[in-house]
Scaffold this motif. Structure first.
Motif, PDB file in Angstrom:
ATOM      1  N   ALA A  18      37.766 -28.067   6.650  1.00  0.00           N
ATOM      2  CA  ALA A  18      37.100 -27.942   5.480  1.00  0.00           C
ATOM      3  C   ALA A  18      37.790 -28.147   4.601  1.00  0.00           C
ATOM      4  CB  ALA A  18      35.349 -27.102   5.723  1.00  0.00           C
ATOM      5  N   GLN A  19      38.389 -27.084   3.557  1.00  0.00           N
ATOM      6  CA  GLN A  19      38.478 -27.219   2.141  1.00  0.00           C
ATOM      7  C   GLN A  19      40.095 -27.024   2.360  1.00  0.00           C
ATOM      8  OE1 GLN A  19      36.542 -25.281  -0.382  1.00  0.00           O
ATOM      9  NE2 GLN A  19      37.534 -25.915  -1.370  1.00  0.00           N
ATOM     10  N   GLY A  20      40.754 -26.962   3.211  1.00  0.00           N
ATOM     11  CA  GLY A  20      42.414 -28.030   2.348  1.00  0.00           C
ATOM     12  C   GLY A  20      42.611 -29.012   2.044  1.00  0.00           C
ATOM     13  N   GLN A  21      41.720 -29.600   1.659  1.00  0.00           N
ATOM     14  CA  GLN A  21      42.050 -31.044   1.286  1.00  0.00           C
ATOM     15  C   GLN A  21      41.703 -31.609   0.005  1.00  0.00           C
ATOM     16  OE1 GLN A  21      38.623 -33.425   3.013  1.00  0.00           O
ATOM     17  NE2 GLN A  21      40.339 -32.849   5.406  1.00  0.00           N
ATOM     18  N   ALA A  22      42.757 -32.397  -0.986  1.00  0.00           N
ATOM     19  CA  ALA A  22      42.609 -32.571  -2.286  1.00  0.00           C
ATOM     20  C   ALA A  22      41.600 -33.100  -2.261  1.00  0.00           C
ATOM     21  CB  ALA A  22      43.847 -32.989  -2.287  1.00  0.00           C
ATOM     22  N   PRO A  23      40.854 -32.889  -3.567  1.00  0.00           N
ATOM     23  CA  PRO A  23      39.632 -34.292  -3.827  1.00  0.00           C
ATOM     24  C   PRO A  23      40.920 -34.862  -4.396  1.00  0.00           C
ATOM     25  CG  PRO A  23      39.169 -31.880  -4.835  1.00  0.00           C
ATOM     26  CD  PRO A  23      40.529 -31.471  -4.245  1.00  0.00           C
ATOM     27  N   THR A  24      39.849 -36.385  -4.316  1.00  0.00           N
ATOM     28  CA  THR A  24      40.506 -37.490  -4.812  1.00  0.00           C
ATOM     29  C   THR A  24      39.591 -38.687  -6.026  1.00  0.00           C
ATOM     30  OG1 THR A  24      39.482 -38.867  -2.712  1.00  0.00           O
ATOM     31  CG2 THR A  24      41.377 -38.354  -2.575  1.00  0.00           C
ATOM     32  N   GLU A  33      43.645 -30.285 -12.253  1.00  0.00           N
ATOM     33  CA  GLU A  33      43.119 -30.930 -11.631  1.00  0.00           C
ATOM     34  C   GLU A  33      45.086 -31.092 -10.541  1.00  0.00           C
ATOM     35  OE1 GLU A  33      39.146 -33.454 -13.074  1.00  0.00           O
ATOM     36  OE2 GLU A  33      40.897 -34.021 -13.435  1.00  0.00           O
ATOM     37  N   GLN A  34      45.729 -31.891 -11.270  1.00  0.00           N
ATOM     38  CA  GLN A  34      46.601 -32.494 -10.762  1.00  0.00           C
ATOM     39  C   GLN A  34      47.562 -31.071  -9.791  1.00  0.00           C
ATOM     40  OE1 GLN A  34      49.582 -33.886 -13.696  1.00  0.00           O
ATOM     41  NE2 GLN A  34      48.116 -36.436 -13.829  1.00  0.00           N
ATOM     42  N   GLY A  35      47.683 -30.152 -10.781  1.00  0.00           N
ATOM     43  CA  GLY A  35      48.409 -28.790  -9.783  1.00  0.00           C
ATOM     44  C   GLY A  35      47.195 -28.355  -8.736  1.00  0.00           C
ATOM     45  N   MET A  36      46.307 -28.521  -9.132  1.00  0.00           N
ATOM     46  CA  MET A  36      45.347 -27.697  -8.171  1.00  0.00           C
ATOM     47  C   MET A  36      45.202 -28.858  -6.465  1.00  0.00           C
ATOM     48  SD  MET A  36      43.752 -24.634  -8.645  1.00  0.00           S
ATOM     49  CE  MET A  36      41.887 -25.425  -7.482  1.00  0.00           C
ATOM     50  N   GLY A  37      45.485 -29.981  -7.038  1.00  0.00           N
ATOM     51  CA  GLY A  37      45.750 -31.426  -5.652  1.00  0.00           C
ATOM     52  C   GLY A  37      46.927 -31.129  -5.094  1.00  0.00           C
ATOM     53  N   LYS A  38      48.017 -31.131  -5.612  1.00  0.00           N
ATOM     54  CA  LYS A  38      48.743 -30.568  -4.914  1.00  0.00           C
ATOM     55  C   LYS A  38      49.307 -29.197  -4.668  1.00  0.00           C
ATOM     56  CE  LYS A  38      52.953 -31.366  -4.387  1.00  0.00           C
ATOM     57  NZ  LYS A  38      54.077 -32.874  -2.927  1.00  0.00           N
ATOM     58  N   ALA A  39      48.734 -28.294  -4.772  1.00  0.00           N
ATOM     59  CA  ALA A  39      48.320 -27.144  -3.897  1.00  0.00           C
ATOM     60  C   ALA A  39      47.692 -26.838  -2.488  1.00  0.00           C
ATOM     61  CB  ALA A  39      47.560 -25.944  -4.697  1.00  0.00           C
ATOM     62  N   PHE A  40      46.515 -28.136  -2.848  1.00  0.00           N
ATOM     63  CA  PHE A  40      45.731 -28.301  -1.384  1.00  0.00           C
ATOM     64  C   PHE A  40      46.450 -29.043  -0.434  1.00  0.00           C
ATOM     65  CE2 PHE A  40      42.028 -27.066  -4.035  1.00  0.00           C
ATOM     66  CZ  PHE A  40      41.261 -26.665  -2.645  1.00  0.00           C
ATOM     67  N   GLU A  41      47.358 -30.641  -1.025  1.00  0.00           N
ATOM     68  CA  GLU A  41      47.721 -30.705  -0.680  1.00  0.00           C
ATOM     69  C   GLU A  41      49.353 -29.987   0.241  1.00  0.00           C
ATOM     70  OE1 GLU A  41      49.696 -34.293  -2.570  1.00  0.00           O
ATOM     71  OE2 GLU A  41      47.593 -35.274  -3.213  1.00  0.00           O
ATOM     72  N   ALA A  59      46.955 -20.024 -11.876  1.00  0.00           N
ATOM     73  CA  ALA A  59      46.198 -19.160 -12.455  1.00  0.00           C
ATOM     74  C   ALA A  59      46.713 -18.107 -13.256  1.00  0.00           C
ATOM     75  CB  ALA A  59      46.444 -18.458 -11.313  1.00  0.00           C
ATOM     76  N   ALA A  60      48.500 -18.237 -13.809  1.00  0.00           N
ATOM     77  CA  ALA A  60      49.018 -17.368 -14.648  1.00  0.00           C
ATOM     78  C   ALA A  60      48.359 -19.120 -15.859  1.00  0.00           C
ATOM     79  CB  ALA A  60      50.330 -17.512 -14.545  1.00  0.00           C
ATOM     80  N   VAL A  61      48.329 -20.094 -15.600  1.00  0.00           N
ATOM     81  CA  VAL A  61      47.933 -20.429 -17.145  1.00  0.00           C
ATOM     82  C   VAL A  61      46.510 -20.656 -17.216  1.00  0.00           C
ATOM     83  CG1 VAL A  61      48.124 -22.866 -18.322  1.00  0.00           C
ATOM     84  CG2 VAL A  61      50.196 -21.933 -16.797  1.00  0.00           C
ATOM     85  N   GLU A  62      45.930 -20.963 -16.494  1.00  0.00           N
ATOM     86  CA  GLU A  62      44.635 -21.112 -16.269  1.00  0.00           C
ATOM     87  C   GLU A  62      43.128 -19.502 -16.294  1.00  0.00           C
ATOM     88  OE1 GLU A  62      42.893 -23.903 -17.432  1.00  0.00           O
ATOM     89  OE2 GLU A  62      44.473 -25.049 -17.201  1.00  0.00           O
ATOM     90  N   THR A  63      43.909 -18.548 -17.424  1.00  0.00           N
ATOM     91  CA  THR A  63      43.109 -17.216 -17.185  1.00  0.00           C
ATOM     92  C   THR A  63      41.926 -17.090 -16.955  1.00  0.00           C
ATOM     93  OG1 THR A  63      44.047 -17.435 -19.012  1.00  0.00           O
ATOM     94  CG2 THR A  63      45.674 -16.531 -18.051  1.00  0.00           C
ATOM     95  N   THR A  64      41.037 -18.485 -17.365  1.00  0.00           N
ATOM     96  CA  THR A  64      39.846 -17.836 -17.765  1.00  0.00           C
ATOM     97  C   THR A  64      38.850 -18.758 -16.498  1.00  0.00           C
ATOM     98  OG1 THR A  64      39.394 -20.026 -18.948  1.00  0.00           O
ATOM     99  CG2 THR A  64      39.435 -18.152 -20.190  1.00  0.00           C
ATOM    100  N   ASN A  65      39.814 -19.386 -15.150  1.00  0.00           N
ATOM    101  CA  ASN A  65      39.353 -19.924 -14.094  1.00  0.00           C
ATOM    102  C   ASN A  65      39.628 -18.993 -12.960  1.00  0.00           C
ATOM    103  OD1 ASN A  65      38.708 -21.929 -11.958  1.00  0.00           O
ATOM    104  ND2 ASN A  65      38.613 -23.964 -13.121  1.00  0.00           N
ATOM    105  N   TRP A  66      38.275 -18.414 -12.643  1.00  0.00           N
ATOM    106  CA  TRP A  66      38.211 -17.902 -11.313  1.00  0.00           C
ATOM    107  C   TRP A  66      39.517 -18.828  -9.682  1.00  0.00           C
ATOM    108  CZ3 TRP A  66      35.526 -18.357  -6.480  1.00  0.00           C
ATOM    109  CH2 TRP A  66      34.931 -19.622  -6.805  1.00  0.00           C
ATOM    110  N   LEU A  67      39.193 -20.153 -10.253  1.00  0.00           N
ATOM    111  CA  LEU A  67      39.641 -20.504  -8.992  1.00  0.00           C
ATOM    112  C   LEU A  67      41.189 -20.466  -8.155  1.00  0.00           C
ATOM    113  CD1 LEU A  67      36.703 -23.672  -8.975  1.00  0.00           C
ATOM    114  CD2 LEU A  67      36.964 -22.085  -7.514  1.00  0.00           C
ATOM    115  N   PRO A  68      41.793 -20.440  -9.386  1.00  0.00           N
ATOM    116  CA  PRO A  68      43.441 -20.250  -8.616  1.00  0.00           C
ATOM    117  C   PRO A  68      43.451 -19.392  -7.188  1.00  0.00           C
ATOM    118  CG  PRO A  68      43.220 -21.734 -10.776  1.00  0.00           C
ATOM    119  CD  PRO A  68      41.747 -20.810 -10.752  1.00  0.00           C
TER     120      PRO A  68
END
Length: 216
Positions: A18-24, A33-41, A59-68
């Motif tokens: 259900a979750q482990g798919q990169a949004p296209t 978005e590229q980094g998250m998509g690759k991680a999901f892949e 997460a080390a770069v996007e310090t204000t975003n909780w998702l990574p």
């Protein structure tokens, strides 16, 4: 307790589908978005360690975003459910906890983070029910209650709490009908739930449908 372990093994499988798919998208995407998509892949390819590393770098770069960090915790926790080696489980769940702690310090009003904490606790219980069951079961219910108070219409909160309680009820020979009613409610909530972003948590419906079938 065997039933609880089996249930969570199935849960991990359905979560990944259900979750482990990169949004296209056909539009131009950001580095995030590229980094998250690759991680999901990578996660979808069952390259759990590589996926975790990818989310960790973001997460080390996007310090204000909780998702990574959320996904660092989720990947390592779901991997722990499928692992029997004690040292590996300690390493996986420690990494998951450390990532989650970073976000919990920033925000104590995010129901998804509380669900994630409850999942980490559950992984410890499944690994060693005799040692961790009594110690963590009560606190885990309290965590779910906090999540429910924050976001009572979040289907993952309603479903995850009900399924955790079903595991305990079956272990103690108690009636599961009240929890099954909550699973029915969660499925109704999934029908109208809209993730805030393409990467926001959306898992749970497949497992909830399986749980509903088991209830009947």
């Amino acid at each position: 307790m065997t039933k609880l372990i089996t249930a969570f093994a199935l849960f991990v499988i359905t979560l990944l589908s259900a979750q482990g798919q990169a949004p296209t998208t056909e539009t131009k995407v950001s580095k995030f978005e590229q980094g998250m998509g690759k991680a999901f892949e990578l996660w979808e390819e069952e390259k759990d360690s590589e996926a975790s590393d990818g989310f960790e770098r973001i997460a080390a770069v996007e310090t204000t975003n909780w998702l990574p960090n959320y996904y660092v915790a989720l990947v390592n926790t779901t991997t722990a459910f499928r692992t029997k080696d004690k040292e590996k489980i300690n390493s996986l769940l420690s990494k998951a906890q450390n990532a989650l702690d970073v976000e919990m310090i920033k925000d104590q009003n995010n129901a998804e983070l509380y669900v994630m904490q409850a999942m980490i606790n559950t992984a410890w219980i499944v690994f060693d029910p005799m040692t961790n069951g009594q110690k963590l079961s009560g606190p885990t219910i309290e965590i779910y209650n906090k999540a429910l108070a924050i976001d009572p219409n979040n289907p993952r909160v309603v479903f995850s709490k009900a399924e955790f309680e079903i595991g305990g009820a079956k272990f103690w020979g108690q009636d599961t009908k009240p929890m099954c009613t909550q699973i029915d409610k969660a499925i109704e909530l999934f029908a109208t739930f809209k993730p805030e972003t393409a990467f926001s948590p959306k898992w749970g419906l497949d497992r909830a449908l399986i749980a509903q079938k088991n209830c009947k």
